[in-house]
Design a protein around this motif. Structure first.
Motif, mmCIF file in Angstrom:
data_model
loop_
_atom_site.group_PDB
_atom_site.id
_atom_site.type_symbol
_atom_site.label_atom_id
_atom_site.label_comp_id
_atom_site.label_asym_id
_atom_site.label_seq_id
_atom_site.Cartn_x
_atom_site.Cartn_y
_atom_site.Cartn_z
ATOM 1 N N MET A 15 0.827 -1.204 0.000
ATOM 2 C CA MET A 15 0.000 0.000 0.000
ATOM 3 C C MET A 15 0.865 1.259 0.000
ATOM 4 O O MET A 15 0.515 2.274 -0.622
ATOM 5 N N TYR A 16 2.012 1.208 0.670
ATOM 6 C CA TYR A 16 2.874 2.386 0.765
ATOM 7 C C TYR A 16 3.657 2.595 -0.530
ATOM 8 O O TYR A 16 3.855 3.741 -0.961
ATOM 9 N N THR A 17 4.083 1.536 -1.158
ATOM 10 C CA THR A 17 4.752 1.707 -2.451
ATOM 11 C C THR A 17 3.757 2.114 -3.529
ATOM 12 O O THR A 17 4.100 2.876 -4.453
ATOM 13 N N MET A 18 2.504 1.647 -3.416
ATOM 14 C CA MET A 18 1.478 2.060 -4.381
ATOM 15 C C MET A 18 1.256 3.567 -4.334
ATOM 16 O O MET A 18 0.989 4.202 -5.360
ATOM 17 N N ALA A 19 1.389 4.150 -3.138
ATOM 18 C CA ALA A 19 1.214 5.596 -3.006
ATOM 19 C C ALA A 19 2.189 6.339 -3.911
ATOM 20 O O ALA A 19 1.822 7.303 -4.594
ATOM 21 N N GLY A 20 3.431 5.908 -3.919
ATOM 22 C CA GLY A 20 4.414 6.545 -4.789
ATOM 23 C C GLY A 20 4.260 6.144 -6.240
ATOM 24 O O GLY A 20 4.382 6.982 -7.145
ATOM 25 N N SER A 21 3.972 4.878 -6.486
ATOM 26 C CA SER A 21 3.896 4.377 -7.863
ATOM 27 C C SER A 21 2.774 5.042 -8.653
ATOM 28 O O SER A 21 2.915 5.325 -9.848
ATOM 29 N N LEU A 22 1.646 5.302 -7.999
ATOM 30 C CA LEU A 22 0.501 5.878 -8.704
ATOM 31 C C LEU A 22 0.743 7.323 -9.148
ATOM 32 O O LEU A 22 -0.038 7.867 -9.934
ATOM 33 N N CYS A 23 1.811 7.938 -8.675
ATOM 34 C CA CYS A 23 2.158 9.284 -9.149
ATOM 35 C C CYS A 23 2.523 9.268 -10.630
ATOM 36 O O CYS A 23 2.507 10.319 -11.289
ATOM 37 N N ALA A 24 2.840 8.094 -11.170
ATOM 38 C CA ALA A 24 3.171 7.981 -12.592
ATOM 39 C C ALA A 24 1.971 8.271 -13.488
ATOM 40 O O ALA A 24 2.124 8.408 -14.705
ATOM 41 N N LEU A 25 0.776 8.381 -12.903
ATOM 42 C CA LEU A 25 -0.416 8.684 -13.691
ATOM 43 C C LEU A 25 -0.476 10.146 -14.120
ATOM 44 O O LEU A 25 -1.219 10.494 -15.044
ATOM 45 N N TYR A 26 0.317 10.996 -13.495
ATOM 46 C CA TYR A 26 0.142 12.435 -13.647
ATOM 47 C C TYR A 26 1.064 13.033 -14.711
ATOM 48 O O TYR A 26 2.105 12.468 -15.036
ATOM 49 N N ALA A 27 0.640 14.203 -15.212
ATOM 50 C CA ALA A 27 1.468 15.133 -15.996
ATOM 51 C C ALA A 27 1.869 14.618 -17.377
ATOM 52 O O ALA A 27 2.834 15.102 -17.945
ATOM 53 N N HIS A 28 1.131 13.695 -17.954
ATOM 54 C CA HIS A 28 1.510 13.180 -19.274
ATOM 55 C C HIS A 28 1.259 14.193 -20.387
ATOM 56 O O HIS A 28 1.781 14.020 -21.500
ATOM 57 N N ASN A 29 0.499 15.235 -20.119
ATOM 58 C CA ASN A 29 0.265 16.264 -21.128
ATOM 59 C C ASN A 29 1.230 17.438 -20.981
ATOM 60 O O ASN A 29 1.155 18.403 -21.742
ATOM 61 N N ARG A 30 2.143 17.373 -20.013
ATOM 62 C CA ARG A 30 3.064 18.489 -19.762
ATOM 63 C C ARG A 30 4.371 18.299 -20.524
ATOM 64 O O ARG A 30 4.868 17.177 -20.636
ATOM 65 N N PRO A 31 4.968 19.402 -21.026
ATOM 66 C CA PRO A 31 6.331 19.317 -21.568
ATOM 67 C C PRO A 31 7.280 18.796 -20.484
ATOM 68 O O PRO A 31 7.029 18.979 -19.285
ATOM 69 N N TYR A 32 8.373 18.183 -20.901
ATOM 70 C CA TYR A 32 9.206 17.477 -19.925
ATOM 71 C C TYR A 32 9.833 18.412 -18.894
ATOM 72 O O TYR A 32 10.018 18.019 -17.730
ATOM 73 N N ALA A 33 10.155 19.652 -19.273
ATOM 74 C CA ALA A 33 10.681 20.592 -18.289
ATOM 75 C C ALA A 33 9.661 20.850 -17.191
ATOM 76 O O ALA A 33 9.998 20.876 -15.997
ATOM 77 N N ALA A 34 8.398 21.037 -17.577
ATOM 78 C CA ALA A 34 7.336 21.247 -16.599
ATOM 79 C C ALA A 34 6.959 19.931 -15.911
ATOM 80 O O ALA A 34 6.631 19.916 -14.718
ATOM 81 N N ARG A 35 7.008 18.826 -16.652
ATOM 82 C CA ARG A 35 6.635 17.524 -16.072
ATOM 83 C C ARG A 35 7.545 17.163 -14.903
ATOM 84 O O ARG A 35 7.089 16.606 -13.890
ATOM 85 N N ALA A 36 8.826 17.455 -15.032
ATOM 86 C CA ALA A 36 9.757 17.141 -13.949
ATOM 87 C C ALA A 36 9.336 17.828 -12.660
ATOM 88 O O ALA A 36 9.344 17.221 -11.573
ATOM 89 N N ARG A 37 8.947 19.097 -12.748
ATOM 90 C CA ARG A 37 8.521 19.832 -11.562
ATOM 91 C C ARG A 37 7.184 19.326 -11.034
ATOM 92 O O ARG A 37 7.011 19.140 -9.820
#
Length: 559
Positions: free
Chosen positions: A59-81
């Motif tokens: 459950m605790y690793t899922m908390a971090g792993s699910l962050c991969a769902l975000y920011a796919h529409n952002r340019p990579y400079a902005a995506r990193a932030r």
């Protein structure tokens, strides 16, 4: 968007729709990116824990792993932030939940803390436009963690697991940039060109042109936001800017624009070849100066953006708390499911909240049937359980773009299977509680949305109207000057275009409130028409038309 019509001066009650709520839309052109990213982010940590015999920590690793769902529409400079902030935000919510759970077992206190966290997460995600999936994943993790027994001594280790998985998710999200560094900007520009081609094909006339114009304005605005967030202005980015200018020209003068070159450029951008080169328009220097001026102008502060979201945050806090309390009163052992159901409902207005409620209930009810079918397979071995969760993660992201209820068919069994990482549980009890919490959360959450009205929506529409009218007047004044300051007209044109996009979005949001005073819809239509006439006149003044074709008449920029 449909064209607005005049309304009476009295308050009105909007009918809540049923037709079309479950209709499937077209999948996103990048649906596979979040789907594959979440698989790559979730599978390795879970398989490592499985090999170590500590799947109870998943459950605790899922908390971090699910962050991969975000920011796919952002340019990579902005995506990193953005990804870094999402990981920190996820870990912060998890920390509050784990510390609270370690300090008290009082269910009412836990539900109250979960409701406040959900409201904060909703406001911050909407203010920063983080999403999809927005606040729902954050609220799910923090609310579920509130009801996991633990001690204060365990909190640092659990947070370290979340941060480690979040760092891995950050790498997964950034990895495609090594192969296609300008991919997000190219896609945003291609969408703007396609929308502009569709609008140009209408010639600016007919019943479909108003909706096409709004879609084009939004797509062009999104393309500029993507380019402005992309970091250093490389030669590739400057070429993309010129293409967005071509889309802007089509928006301002659809009757003078040939849609075929726009479609050809859009197809080229979606390929892997070089960015197509549009001919430099006569106003290219002014265009570059306008971009530089916009880069230097900055953005609104976070506090300013949070202000208009206060009613939505209050709705979320009240609805989530009442849903959790109702679930406790019914004796449900996992009230956080009702809380998360309520948190998932709240959208920009009551009509959209109602639609999301219907979609959530239908998707969850079908999803529990899918869970019932998968349980015998998942109980064969913990490895099969992990693989089922990974497959459901992929399915949820592949389907949710077509309609929320379709994705929920995979989200629901995945959430139920996650509860079995520590130990297998009675599936009948899980199904019963999930169905009950879904119904309770949706009903109570929607009642709270009706009770907490957004009286400020009309005020925000008035402000957007004033801003659009002032932007148009400023642009018209510059047009009247024989020699304006270099870059000033282009900056004014883009400010006007952005004001018109904001006006349409604000008008649509206000129109979706259930009970409110009458809106100045006639004035909105008037402001939009005048604004777009001024944009057309600006394009002609700057000499930005592709082949010099004009209508042969002067544009009247007066309202």
């Amino acid at each position: 968007m449909s064209s607005a019509t005049p309304t009476s001066a009295t308050a009105r009650v909007r009918r809540l729709p049923l037709a079309g709520v479950l209709r499937l839309g077209r999948p996103s052109d990048i649906w596979f990116k979040p789907a594959l990213s979440v698989v790559a982010a979730v599978a390795p940590p879970n398989l490592i824990l499985l090999a170590l015999g500590r799947l109870d920590l998943a459950m605790y690793t899922m908390a971090g792993s699910l962050c991969a769902l975000y920011a796919h529409n952002r340019p990579y400079a902005a995506r990193a932030r953005v990804l870094a902030r999402v990981v920190l935000g996820m870990t912060g919510g998890l920390a509050v939940a784990l510390v609270t759970a370690a300090l008290t077992t009082n269910a009412v206190v836990l539900v109250s803390v979960g409701a406040l966290l959900a409201a904060v997460q909703k406001a911050l995600c909407d203010a920063t436009r983080v999403g999809p999936p927005g606040n729902v994943v954050l609220s799910f993790i923090s609310s579920a963690s509130l009801f996991v027994p633990g001690t204060l001594g365990q909190v640092p280790g659990h947070l370290a697991l979340a941060l480690a998985a979040g760092a891995w998710a950050w790498l997964v999200g950034m990895a495609p940039g090594l192969l296609r560094p300008h991919g997000p900007e190219r896609r945003a520009t291609a969408r703007a060109l396609d929308a502009a081609a569709a609008y140009a094909a209408t010639g600016g006339t007919g019943t479909a042109h108003v909706k096409a114009r709004a879609a084009t304005a939004a797509a062009v605005h999104a393309a500029w936001q993507s380019l402005l967030a992309a970091g250093a202005r490389s030669e590739t980015r400057r070429a993309l800017e010129r293409l967005v200018v071509r889309a802007e020209v089509a928006l301002a003068a659809p009757g003078d624009t040939d849609p075929e070159p726009l479609r050809d450029w859009a197809r080229s951008l979606r390929g892997r070849g070089p960015v197509p080169r549009a001919d430099d328009p006569a106003g290219a220097v002014d265009e570059i100066l306008g971009v530089d001026a916009e880069l230097a102008s900055g953005t609104q502060s976070l506090w300013t953006r949070l202000g208009p979201l206060t009613p939505l945050a209050v709705r979320t806090a009240v609805g989530c708390a009442l849903a959790g309390y109702a679930s406790l009163a019914l004796g449900v052992g996992r009230p956080y499911w009702a809380l998360v159901t309520a948190a998932s409902l709240y959208q920009a207005n009551l009509t959209l909240t109602w639609c999301r409620g219907v979609q959530r209930v239908v998707g969850n009810l079908v999803g529990v049937l899918v869970f019932a079918a998968l349980v015998p397979l998942a109980h064969l071995h913990q490895a099969v359980l992990v693989l089922c969760c990974v497959a459901l993660n992929f399915g949820a992201e592949a389907l949710i773009g077509r309609n929320y209820w379709l994705g929920s068919i995979c989200v629901t069994p995945m959430a139920l299977l996650i509860t079995e990482f520590a130990r297998f549980q009675d599936s009948g009890e899980l199904i019963t509680e999930r169905v009950l919490d879904t119904v309770v959360g949706a009903l109570v959450g929607f009642v709270a949305a009706v009770a907490v009205t957004d009286r400020r929506s009309g005020d925000r529409l008035q402000q957007a109207l004033t801003a659009a009218e002032r932007a148009r007047e400023h642009t018209a004044r510059l047009l009247a000057e024989p020699h304006s300051v270099p870059g000033a007209l282009e900056s004014a044109r883009r400010a006007l275009a952005g004001a018109l996009v904001d006006l349409r979005a604000t008008a649509d949001a206000a129109a979706g409130e259930w009970r409110q005073r009458a809106l100045p819809q006639e004035r909105v239509v008037f402001a939009e028409q005048a604004g777009h006439r001024t944009l057309a006149a600006t394009v002609r003044r700057q000499g930005l038309l592709l082949d010099g074709r004009t209508s042969g008449r002067a544009e009247d920029v007066r309202p």
